[in-house]
Design a protein around this motif. Structure first.
Motif, PDB file in Angstrom:
ATOM      1  N   PRO A 136      32.124  38.508  47.288  1.00 46.16           N
ATOM      2  CA  PRO A 136      32.665  39.183  48.477  1.00 46.16           C
ATOM      3  C   PRO A 136      34.165  39.450  48.306  1.00 46.16           C
ATOM      4  O   PRO A 136      34.913  38.564  47.911  1.00 46.16           O
ATOM      5  N   ASP A 137      34.571  40.671  48.591  1.00 48.88           N
ATOM      6  CA  ASP A 137      35.987  41.033  48.475  1.00 48.88           C
ATOM      7  C   ASP A 137      36.760  40.453  49.656  1.00 48.88           C
ATOM      8  O   ASP A 137      36.200  40.180  50.723  1.00 48.88           O
ATOM      9  N   PHE A 138      38.026  40.232  49.442  1.00 48.40           N
ATOM     10  CA  PHE A 138      38.899  39.752  50.513  1.00 48.40           C
ATOM     11  C   PHE A 138      40.335  40.111  50.186  1.00 48.40           C
ATOM     12  O   PHE A 138      40.681  40.384  49.040  1.00 48.40           O
ATOM     13  N   THR A 139      41.146  40.108  51.214  1.00 48.30           N
ATOM     14  CA  THR A 139      42.599  40.200  51.081  1.00 48.30           C
ATOM     15  C   THR A 139      43.171  39.052  51.882  1.00 48.30           C
ATOM     16  O   THR A 139      42.839  38.891  53.063  1.00 48.30           O
ATOM     17  N   LEU A 140      43.986  38.225  51.225  1.00 45.95           N
ATOM     18  CA  LEU A 140      44.586  37.069  51.896  1.00 45.95           C
ATOM     19  C   LEU A 140      46.090  37.044  51.671  1.00 45.95           C
ATOM     20  O   LEU A 140      46.560  37.375  50.573  1.00 45.95           O
ATOM     21  N   PRO A 141      46.834  36.612  52.692  1.00 41.25           N
ATOM     22  CA  PRO A 141      48.263  36.399  52.481  1.00 41.25           C
ATOM     23  C   PRO A 141      48.464  35.175  51.596  1.00 41.25           C
ATOM     24  O   PRO A 141      47.631  34.259  51.585  1.00 41.25           O
ATOM     25  N   VAL A 169      47.064  38.980  48.272  1.00 42.45           N
ATOM     26  CA  VAL A 169      46.188  39.195  47.121  1.00 42.45           C
ATOM     27  C   VAL A 169      44.869  39.778  47.616  1.00 42.45           C
ATOM     28  O   VAL A 169      44.261  39.264  48.563  1.00 42.45           O
ATOM     29  N   ARG A 170      44.470  40.875  46.964  1.00 44.06           N
ATOM     30  CA  ARG A 170      43.158  41.469  47.226  1.00 44.06           C
ATOM     31  C   ARG A 170      42.302  41.210  45.992  1.00 44.06           C
ATOM     32  O   ARG A 170      42.688  41.581  44.870  1.00 44.06           O
ATOM     33  N   LEU A 171      41.181  40.556  46.166  1.00 47.49           N
ATOM     34  CA  LEU A 171      40.341  40.168  45.036  1.00 47.49           C
ATOM     35  C   LEU A 171      39.953  41.366  44.178  1.00 47.49           C
ATOM     36  O   LEU A 171      40.033  41.299  42.946  1.00 47.49           O
ATOM     37  N   SER A 172      39.552  42.459  44.788  1.00 50.74           N
ATOM     38  CA  SER A 172      39.087  43.615  44.007  1.00 50.74           C
ATOM     39  C   SER A 172      40.197  44.204  43.135  1.00 50.74           C
ATOM     40  O   SER A 172      39.906  44.855  42.128  1.00 50.74           O
ATOM     41  N   ASP A 173      41.459  43.956  43.468  1.00 49.73           N
ATOM     42  CA  ASP A 173      42.563  44.427  42.621  1.00 49.73           C
ATOM     43  C   ASP A 173      42.622  43.679  41.293  1.00 49.73           C
ATOM     44  O   ASP A 173      43.306  44.119  40.362  1.00 49.73           O
ATOM     45  N   LEU A 174      41.921  42.556  41.190  1.00 48.16           N
ATOM     46  CA  LEU A 174      41.943  41.746  39.972  1.00 48.16           C
ATOM     47  C   LEU A 174      40.759  42.032  39.045  1.00 48.16           C
ATOM     48  O   LEU A 174      40.607  41.372  38.014  1.00 48.16           O
ATOM     49  N   ARG A 175      39.911  43.024  39.404  1.00 43.39           N
ATOM     50  CA  ARG A 175      38.769  43.361  38.549  1.00 43.39           C
ATOM     51  C   ARG A 175      39.258  43.745  37.165  1.00 43.39           C
ATOM     52  O   ARG A 175      40.344  44.263  36.986  1.00 43.39           O
ATOM     53  N   GLY A 176      38.438  43.460  36.182  1.00 46.83           N
ATOM     54  CA  GLY A 176      38.803  43.719  34.798  1.00 46.83           C
ATOM     55  C   GLY A 176      39.167  42.437  34.061  1.00 46.83           C
ATOM     56  O   GLY A 176      39.284  42.435  32.848  1.00 46.83           O
ATOM     57  N   VAL A 218      37.057  33.525  54.641  1.00 48.13           N
ATOM     58  CA  VAL A 218      36.739  33.620  53.209  1.00 48.13           C
ATOM     59  C   VAL A 218      36.032  32.340  52.750  1.00 48.13           C
ATOM     60  O   VAL A 218      35.035  32.398  52.020  1.00 48.13           O
ATOM     61  N   SER A 219      36.508  31.202  53.195  1.00 47.99           N
ATOM     62  CA  SER A 219      35.850  29.934  52.846  1.00 47.99           C
ATOM     63  C   SER A 219      34.402  29.932  53.320  1.00 47.99           C
ATOM     64  O   SER A 219      33.510  29.455  52.614  1.00 47.99           O
ATOM     65  N   ALA A 220      34.154  30.469  54.503  1.00 48.05           N
ATOM     66  CA  ALA A 220      32.780  30.553  55.023  1.00 48.05           C
ATOM     67  C   ALA A 220      31.953  31.526  54.182  1.00 48.05           C
ATOM     68  O   ALA A 220      30.792  31.249  53.865  1.00 48.05           O
ATOM     69  N   GLU A 221      32.552  32.657  53.822  1.00 44.40           N
ATOM     70  CA  GLU A 221      31.850  33.675  53.024  1.00 44.40           C
ATOM     71  C   GLU A 221      31.394  33.114  51.669  1.00 44.40           C
ATOM     72  O   GLU A 221      30.359  33.471  51.143  1.00 44.40           O
ATOM     73  N   TYR A 222      32.182  32.194  51.135  1.00 35.83           N
ATOM     74  CA  TYR A 222      31.858  31.576  49.845  1.00 35.83           C
ATOM     75  C   TYR A 222      31.181  30.210  50.004  1.00 35.83           C
ATOM     76  O   TYR A 222      31.039  29.466  49.031  1.00 35.83           O
ATOM     77  N   ASP A 223      30.742  29.899  51.211  1.00 36.00           N
ATOM     78  CA  ASP A 223      29.974  28.666  51.503  1.00 36.00           C
ATOM     79  C   ASP A 223      30.686  27.390  51.067  1.00 36.00           C
ATOM     80  O   ASP A 223      30.058  26.478  50.524  1.00 36.00           O
ATOM     81  N   THR A 224      31.979  27.298  51.330  1.00 39.88           N
ATOM     82  CA  THR A 224      32.713  26.097  50.930  1.00 39.88           C
ATOM     83  C   THR A 224      33.132  25.223  52.113  1.00 39.88           C
ATOM     84  O   THR A 224      33.635  24.123  51.895  1.00 39.88           O
ATOM     85  N   LEU A 225      32.930  25.701  53.333  1.00 40.58           N
ATOM     86  CA  LEU A 225      33.332  24.904  54.496  1.00 40.58           C
ATOM     87  C   LEU A 225      32.457  23.667  54.638  1.00 40.58           C
ATOM     88  O   LEU A 225      31.236  23.738  54.486  1.00 40.58           O
ATOM     89  N   GLY A 226      33.097  22.553  54.927  1.00 41.36           N
ATOM     90  CA  GLY A 226      32.357  21.320  55.179  1.00 41.36           C
ATOM     91  C   GLY A 226      31.796  20.650  53.942  1.00 41.36           C
ATOM     92  O   GLY A 226      30.996  19.737  54.048  1.00 41.36           O
ATOM     93  N   ALA A 242      34.753  39.572  35.077  1.00 40.05           N
ATOM     94  CA  ALA A 242      35.591  40.771  35.077  1.00 40.05           C
ATOM     95  C   ALA A 242      34.979  41.923  35.855  1.00 40.05           C
ATOM     96  O   ALA A 242      35.689  42.826  36.301  1.00 40.05           O
ATOM     97  N   ASP A 243      33.656  41.886  36.052  1.00 38.74           N
ATOM     98  CA  ASP A 243      32.961  42.943  36.794  1.00 38.74           C
ATOM     99  C   ASP A 243      32.854  42.642  38.289  1.00 38.74           C
ATOM    100  O   ASP A 243      32.204  43.395  39.022  1.00 38.74           O
ATOM    101  N   GLY A 244      33.419  41.539  38.736  1.00 37.38           N
ATOM    102  CA  GLY A 244      33.366  41.205  40.154  1.00 37.38           C
ATOM    103  C   GLY A 244      32.111  40.471  40.575  1.00 37.38           C
ATOM    104  O   GLY A 244      31.789  40.413  41.764  1.00 37.38           O
ATOM    105  N   GLN A 245      31.425  39.870  39.600  1.00 39.74           N
ATOM    106  CA  GLN A 245      30.217  39.106  39.899  1.00 39.74           C
ATOM    107  C   GLN A 245      30.529  37.616  39.935  1.00 39.74           C
ATOM    108  O   GLN A 245      31.164  37.089  39.014  1.00 39.74           O
ATOM    109  N   GLN A 246      30.094  36.961  40.998  1.00 45.06           N
ATOM    110  CA  GLN A 246      30.200  35.501  41.055  1.00 45.06           C
ATOM    111  C   GLN A 246      29.151  34.959  40.104  1.00 45.06           C
ATOM    112  O   GLN A 246      27.964  35.188  40.293  1.00 45.06           O
TER     113      GLN A 246
END
Length: 189
Positions: free
Chosen positions: A50-55, A62-69, A136-144, A161-165
């Motif tokens: 899942p893409d995100f932008t976080l301060p 940082v926007r995750l999709s900007d780091l593709r490659g 974002v933590s919820a989206e990646y199932d890390t809460l709790g 590099a292709d944006g796949q977890q």
């Protein structure tokens, strides 16, 4: 009369021994449960990250999709108040293999910049931490998954590099050696 006194004394000793045995058994059970619950859990289930932008704590964002490659390792942690979490990041920063492999490591916390920056400075971490409101933590199932129900635990998500977890790991013991983490990342890319 002497026989009755001996019988009562034996019963008291037997009762005390039974209580001590139960206490020891309870302690052993608690230790076993703690050890079992502190074992790492890993998954190699592949999905689009899942893409995100976080301060960030340094005022950027940082926007995750900007780091593709290039691969990215997300490090979700409890942040301020958890010295092990910050020390974990300093250990990752000290391992040159991440940079050599082109892996960007992004620590993610649910703190304010002021809270996490004070801890970073105190414990020597130099990386800016991304500031999550929990979405974002919820989206990646890390809460709790750690010690506190409403916070992320001590977990990692590897994105290729292709944006796949391609891998995730949760470490309730609050630690993984940086070289072991690097090895896992390299094995999964």
């Amino acid at each position: 009369m002497r026989h009755e006194q001996d019988t009562r004394a034996r019963r008291r000793r037997t009762a005390r021994l039974s209580i001590v045995s139960l206490v020891i058994l309870a302690v052993v059970a608690l230790v076993v449960m703690a050890l079992l619950s502190a074992r790492p859990e890993q998954s190699d289930q592949v999905r689009t990250a899942p893409d995100f932008t976080l301060p960030a704590s340094d005022g950027t964002s940082v926007r995750l999709s900007d780091l593709r490659g290039a691969p990215v390792l997300l490090y979700f942690n409890e942040g301020a108040g958890c010295d092990a979490c910050i020390v974990q990041m300093t250990a990752i920063e000290a391992e040159p293999g991440f940079a050599d492999a082109g892996i960007t490591v992004l620590p993610i916390v649910m703190n304010t910049a002021e809270q996490i920056n004070a801890e970073r400075e105190r414990l020597g971490a130099t990386s800016a931490f991304l500031l999550d409101d929990g979405a974002v933590s919820a989206e990646y199932d890390t809460l709790g998954t750690g010690m506190h129900e409403g916070l992320p635990g001590h977990g990692f998500v590897l994105i290729d590099a292709d944006g796949q977890q391609v891998w995730s790991g949760d470490y309730p013991s609050m630690w993984i050696d940086a070289d072991d983490l690097l090895g896992i990342a390299l094995d999964n890319l």
